[in-house]
Design a protein around this motif. Structure first.
Motif, PDB file in Angstrom:
ATOM      1  N   LEU A 292       0.819  -1.216   0.000  1.00 45.25           N
ATOM      2  CA  LEU A 292       0.000   0.000   0.000  1.00 45.25           C
ATOM      3  C   LEU A 292       0.855   1.269   0.000  1.00 45.25           C
ATOM      4  N   SER A 293       1.912   1.290   0.802  1.00 41.02           N
ATOM      5  CA  SER A 293       2.752   2.492   0.854  1.00 41.02           C
ATOM      6  C   SER A 293       3.520   2.671  -0.446  1.00 41.02           C
TER       7      SER A 293
ATOM      8  N   TRP B 115      -2.861  -9.198  -0.291  1.00 38.63           N
ATOM      9  CA  TRP B 115      -4.002  -9.342   0.616  1.00 38.63           C
ATOM     10  C   TRP B 115      -4.393 -10.816   0.767  1.00 38.63           C
TER      11      TRP B 115
ATOM     12  N   THR C  36      -1.099  -5.737  -4.813  1.00 39.17           N
ATOM     13  CA  THR C  36      -1.730  -5.508  -3.511  1.00 39.17           C
ATOM     14  C   THR C  36      -2.829  -6.533  -3.256  1.00 39.17           C
TER      15      THR C  36
END
Length: 225
Positions: free
Chosen positions: A160-161, A207, A203
């Motif tokens: 995410l970052s 997840w 991502t």
């Protein structure tokens, strides 16, 4: 929101990504950045910190750019040290010396490619090369996730970052280009969208595998990353 604010937020998100990568790598005893991506990052940050700092008329912006690039270079050197420490275990089909020779070759090929790409386009800010290597990096992170089939050396926070940092950097260049030449680029808008798509896929994969722990034995890379 001004350009300096957007770029500052982008820098903070990428700094967070670096910190999370280093911490996760230390915990799982694996390297956290694919080899080609690390080589590209080392080259870009070394070149634009110690060789050819991007020009800015405002001395404050110039100083800020130097500080950010220098901090990233230091983080990259820490990641390099982790790679040299943990990498040979992950390529157990190579002798230790073979791994170091392979990485040196990757760096010797990737480094000049980044520099010459900027020279080819006379890109003193290194914008085109930075987004090209970001697209390559995004694909390699996805390949690394597939090779490991676990959260070893990776995390949802990193994904995410990393995505937020690159997205904000793209927004900053799009809204506040550092030079007029970028206003008419047909390559950069494509790269912005392509990176966002690949980062989104990574991502989503992260997840799904977020709760799959790193194996007790060293991870063996089955796909070149």
């Amino acid at each position: 929101m001004t350009g300096i604010v957007i770029q500052s937020l982008a820098g903070l998100m990428w700094t967070l990504a670096y910190i999370l990568i280093i911490l996760r790598s230390r915990r799982d005893k694996v390297y956290g950045v694919p080899l080609v991506a690390l080589s590209a990052n080392l080259t870009w940050e070394f070149w634009y910190t110690l060789v050819e700092l991007p020009p800015h008329e405002d001395p404050v912006k110039l100083a800020a750019q130097f500080v950010v690039n220098f901090v990233w270079l230091v983080f990259d050197l820490v990641i390099l040290a982790q790679t040299l420490r943990y990498g040979p275990r992950q390529f157990d089909w190579l002798p230790r010396a073979g791994f170091y020779a392979m990485f040196a070759l990757v760096l010797a090929v990737t480094g000049p490619t980044i520099v010459l790409l900027n020279k080819e386009f006379d890109d003193v800010f290194g914008v085109r090369a930075s987004f090209v290597q970001n697209l390559v990096m995004s694909g390699l992170f996805l390949a690394m996730l597939n090779a490991r089939r676990s959260a070893a050396g990776q995390s949802l926070g990193i994904a995410l970052s990393k995505m937020a940092g690159t997205g904000l950097a793209a927004l900053g260049v799009f809204l506040y280009p550092p030079a007029p030449v970028y206003d008419h680029s047909v390559l950069l808008p494509f790269l912005y969208v392509a990176i966002l798509v690949v980062d989104g896929v990574y991502t989503a994969g992260m997840w799904r595998l977020r709760d799959v722990p790193a194996p007790a034995a060293p991870v063996v890379e089955k796909v070149a990353a």
